[in-house]
Write a protein that holds these residues in place. Structure first.
Motif, PDB file in Angstrom:
ATOM      1  N   SER A  25       0.858  -1.186   0.000  1.00 24.24           N
ATOM      2  CA  SER A  25       0.000   0.000   0.000  1.00 24.24           C
ATOM      3  C   SER A  25       0.898   1.240   0.000  1.00 24.24           C
ATOM      4  O   SER A  25       1.829   1.354   0.796  1.00 24.24           O
ATOM      5  CB  SER A  25      -0.943   0.004   1.205  1.00 24.24           C
ATOM      6  OG  SER A  25      -0.219   0.024   2.401  1.00 24.24           O
ATOM      7  N   ASN A  26       0.660   2.116  -0.943  1.00 23.04           N
ATOM      8  CA  ASN A  26       1.436   3.351  -1.112  1.00 23.04           C
ATOM      9  C   ASN A  26       2.899   3.113  -1.476  1.00 23.04           C
ATOM     10  O   ASN A  26       3.756   3.943  -1.177  1.00 23.04           O
ATOM     11  CB  ASN A  26       1.342   4.228   0.146  1.00 23.04           C
ATOM     12  CG  ASN A  26      -0.086   4.597   0.463  1.00 23.04           C
ATOM     13  OD1 ASN A  26      -0.859   4.937  -0.437  1.00 23.04           O
ATOM     14  ND2 ASN A  26      -0.448   4.507   1.731  1.00 23.04           N
ATOM     15  N   VAL A  27       3.202   1.958  -2.098  1.00 24.81           N
ATOM     16  CA  VAL A  27       4.554   1.657  -2.572  1.00 24.81           C
ATOM     17  C   VAL A  27       4.434   1.195  -4.017  1.00 24.81           C
ATOM     18  O   VAL A  27       3.561   0.388  -4.331  1.00 24.81           O
ATOM     19  CB  VAL A  27       5.219   0.546  -1.720  1.00 24.81           C
ATOM     20  CG1 VAL A  27       6.593   0.183  -2.265  1.00 24.81           C
ATOM     21  CG2 VAL A  27       5.316   0.946  -0.253  1.00 24.81           C
ATOM     22  N   ASN A  28       5.296   1.684  -4.879  1.00 27.62           N
ATOM     23  CA  ASN A  28       5.314   1.236  -6.262  1.00 27.62           C
ATOM     24  C   ASN A  28       5.525  -0.275  -6.289  1.00 27.62           C
ATOM     25  O   ASN A  28       6.425  -0.787  -5.612  1.00 27.62           O
ATOM     26  CB  ASN A  28       6.436   1.964  -7.014  1.00 27.62           C
ATOM     27  CG  ASN A  28       6.578   1.491  -8.434  1.00 27.62           C
ATOM     28  OD1 ASN A  28       7.141   0.433  -8.683  1.00 27.62           O
ATOM     29  ND2 ASN A  28       6.067   2.289  -9.355  1.00 27.62           N
ATOM     30  N   SER A  29       4.723  -0.988  -7.070  1.00 29.24           N
ATOM     31  CA  SER A  29       4.785  -2.450  -7.071  1.00 29.24           C
ATOM     32  C   SER A  29       6.130  -2.974  -7.575  1.00 29.24           C
ATOM     33  O   SER A  29       6.615  -4.004  -7.092  1.00 29.24           O
ATOM     34  CB  SER A  29       3.645  -3.037  -7.894  1.00 29.24           C
ATOM     35  OG  SER A  29       3.758  -2.675  -9.252  1.00 29.24           O
ATOM     36  N   GLN A  87      -1.499  -5.209  -6.028  1.00 23.65           N
ATOM     37  CA  GLN A  87      -1.657  -3.800  -5.680  1.00 23.65           C
ATOM     38  C   GLN A  87      -2.994  -3.250  -6.158  1.00 23.65           C
ATOM     39  O   GLN A  87      -3.632  -2.475  -5.456  1.00 23.65           O
ATOM     40  CB  GLN A  87      -0.515  -2.986  -6.269  1.00 23.65           C
ATOM     41  CG  GLN A  87      -0.485  -1.561  -5.760  1.00 23.65           C
ATOM     42  CD  GLN A  87       0.806  -0.871  -6.158  1.00 23.65           C
ATOM     43  OE1 GLN A  87       1.187  -0.896  -7.314  1.00 23.65           O
ATOM     44  NE2 GLN A  87       1.480  -0.278  -5.181  1.00 23.65           N
TER      45      GLN A  87
END
Length: 137
Positions: A25-29, A87
């Motif tokens: 969550s809130n991190v580039n995959s 994501q």
């Protein structure tokens, strides 16, 4: 022993999905996949040195190197797609579809490794596919 290890693998794979969904969550995959890969790399090489199997590197044939590298590329592609799917999708839908890899593996093993594809295998493939569709739709 293989059954215990296979069940543990399944349990850890289940944990992976839940922990990854929370972690991305809130991190580039793609970044998340890279971080995961570094951890897996450290664990794998740690086990190589704990087992003392690092001396076997020079014994690996060229054919094995090629196929291990291709397998690594396939794993990386799988992980990148999986993390992006996690994501943007629901774990309860992404994971069953991801597990269609069992179906693809059986088919590919039949085509490329000439493994037996029995009536039991066919029924299993049909049931896994049907179960995946029921869970994902």
């Amino acid at each position: 022993m293989w059954l215990v290890l296979a069940l543990l693998s399944s349990l850890f794979a289940g944990l992976t999905s839940i922990l990854a969904k929370i972690g991305i969550s809130n991190v580039n995959s793609t970044l998340a996949t890279a971080i995961r890969t570094v951890v897996v790399l450290a664990m794998a090489w740690g086990m190589v040195f704990i087992n003392g199997s690092q001396n076997g590197i020079s014994d690996i044939s060229r054919k094995s190197w090629i196929f291990l590298i291709l397998s690594g590329i396939a794993t990386g592609a799988s992980w990148l797609c999986y993390y992006k799917a996690l994501q943007i999708g629901d774990v309860s839908k992404v994971v069953p579809i991801d597990k269609l890899s069992v179906v693809f593996t059986l088919i590919l093993a039949f085509v490329f490794l000439h493994e037996k594809f029995t009536l039991k295998s066919l029924i299993g493939v049909i049931l896994i596919t049907a179960g995946t569709l029921v869970m994902a739709v």
